[in-house]
Structures are given as C-alpha cells and as structure tokens.
Design a protein around this motif. Structure first.
Motif, PDB file in Angstrom:
ATOM      1  N   GLU A  29      22.412  52.899  29.057  1.00 23.95           N
ATOM      2  CA  GLU A  29      22.638  51.216  30.330  1.00 23.95           C
ATOM      3  C   GLU A  29      24.077  50.265  29.246  1.00 23.95           C
ATOM      4  N   ARG A  30      22.376  49.716  27.924  1.00 22.35           N
ATOM      5  CA  ARG A  30      23.310  49.356  26.864  1.00 22.35           C
ATOM      6  C   ARG A  30      24.798  50.099  26.535  1.00 22.35           C
TER       7      ARG A  30
ATOM      8  N   ASN B  79      26.649  48.581  29.704  1.00 20.15           N
ATOM      9  CA  ASN B  79      27.739  46.977  29.387  1.00 20.15           C
ATOM     10  C   ASN B  79      28.333  46.934  28.530  1.00 20.15           C
ATOM     11  N   GLU B  80      28.320  46.848  27.249  1.00 22.95           N
ATOM     12  CA  GLU B  80      29.330  46.831  26.251  1.00 22.95           C
ATOM     13  C   GLU B  80      30.371  47.107  26.179  1.00 22.95           C
TER      14      GLU B  80
ATOM     15  N   ALA C 265      31.336  47.485  29.380  1.00 16.69           N
ATOM     16  CA  ALA C 265      32.366  46.437  30.060  1.00 16.69           C
ATOM     17  C   ALA C 265      32.559  44.685  30.358  1.00 16.69           C
ATOM     18  N   LEU C 266      31.185  44.132  28.941  1.00 13.63           N
ATOM     19  CA  LEU C 266      31.737  43.528  28.136  1.00 13.63           C
ATOM     20  C   LEU C 266      33.292  43.362  27.223  1.00 13.63           C
TER      21      LEU C 266
ATOM     22  N   PHE D 171      25.752  37.775  27.488  1.00 11.58           N
ATOM     23  CA  PHE D 171      26.148  38.821  29.140  1.00 11.58           C
ATOM     24  C   PHE D 171      26.263  38.731  30.744  1.00 11.58           C
TER      25      PHE D 171
ATOM     26  N   ALA E 107      26.806  36.873  33.389  1.00 11.34           N
ATOM     27  CA  ALA E 107      28.131  37.083  33.874  1.00 11.34           C
ATOM     28  C   ALA E 107      28.477  35.575  35.373  1.00 11.34           C
TER      29      ALA E 107
END
Length: 195
Positions: free
Chosen positions: A98-99, A102-103, A105-106, A165, A167
């Motif tokens: 998950e991290r 997220n990384e 996407a970021l 993170f 949004a």
C-alpha cells in the motif's frame, strides 16, 4: 396517440372481435373432483409403500441422524467458506504494498504539479512586461490578485510539506494554480487600446 388513424381502427376492430369470442360456462364440480382424485391417489400411494424414513425410526435414531446431518453440512460449509476466502497477505507485506502504491501515485502527482508550475512560470514571464508599469485599474487589481494567490500557494506548499499524502490540500493547491493561470491569461488578453 389519440388520432383516428388506420391502426386505431384495426385495434378497435380486433378488440370487438375478441369480446365476441369470450365464452363462460359453469363447472361447479371441477375443483371438488380434482381434490377427490388427489386424495384417492394419496391413499393408494401411502398404502402400497412400506414404512421408511423418519416415521419408521425410533425417536433417538431420528435425533442421531439429524445431528449427523447437521455436522456434515456445517463442516462442508466451513470448508467451502475457507477455500473461497482470499488468502490475506502478511500485515507487513500489505502495508509495504500500500505504501509503495501511495508513493508511486504521489510521485506521479508531484511530476504533474511540477509541469503545471513550469507552465504557469512561463505565463508569468510573458505577462511580466504588462505588470511592470500597470496603466489601468484593472491591471492593478489583477496584480494584487496575483500577490494574494502567490501567498496562498506558499501557505499550501508549506502544509503539503508537513502532510505529503493529503489529497484535499493537493486539490486546493491545484485550484489555486488554476486561478493563477486564469489571472495571468486575463493579463495577457488585456489591451489598453480596446474600446
């Protein structure tokens, strides 16, 4: 439709013909005769069959059979449920996956933001000559608006630096960038000699 076309005439004619074909008759003995035949059939079937099933068992045998049946169904259900349930990865692996997502996407968001900022900086460079010596109240107003927008961008960037993170903050920053772009476009479109 409410018109009297050829289709409506045909529909009325068909309805009238259907009403003339309708017939009814009395048959008061139909259902009682069917019920009597069913009762007679049940009596002959039961009399010709040997006693089997739950009725032929002693009470303790019926209870034992029911218990075995319940255990078999419940264990089969449990095994089926276990095989259908997806295997859960280890807690550390799921968090790492998950991290990682997220990384990624970021990083994509930050690349897009950098491209957007570069485009806005280019617009700012193009609008700079008109802003150096504003000769109209509209340009003065737009210049003040740019100062407020730049202060808001600085504040949002500071908040995002604390919470990368978030949004919601990133959407707000995007909206502010869009406002800056629109303001710079208004400055570019300004023509002091129009009207």
């Amino acid at each position: 439709m409410t018109g009297n076309g050829p289709d409506q005439d045909k529909d009325e004619e068909l309805s009238a013909t259907a009403r003339s074909l309708h017939r009814e008759w009395d048959s008061p003995q139909l259902w009682p005769n069917i019920a009597a035949a069913m009762r007679a059939d049940d009596k002959t079937t039961v009399a010709s069959r040997p006693a089997r099933g739950w009725g032929a068992m002693k009470p303790w045998q019926a209870v034992a059979a029911a218990a075995v049946l319940v255990m078999a169904v419940s264990s089969a259900s449990w095994l089926g449920w276990r095989s259908l349930r997806p295997a859960t990865p280890a807690p550390g692996a799921a968090a790492a996956q998950e991290r990682l997502l997220n990384e990624e996407a970021l990083a994509a968001i930050e690349r897009s933001e950098a491209q957007y900022v570069h485009a806005i900086d280019e617009l700012t460079r193009l609008a700079a000559p008109k802003l150096e010596m504003p000769d109209s109240p509209l340009l003065v107003n737009l210049q003040e608006r740019l100062v407020v927008i730049d202060m808001a961008i600085t504040e949002y960037r500071a908040e995002i630096a604390r919470n990368r993170f978030n949004a919601h903050l990133r959407r707000q920053l995007l909206w502010i960038y869009q406002e800056k772009r629109r303001t710079l476009e208004q400055i570019q479109e300004y023509d002091p000699h129009a009207l």
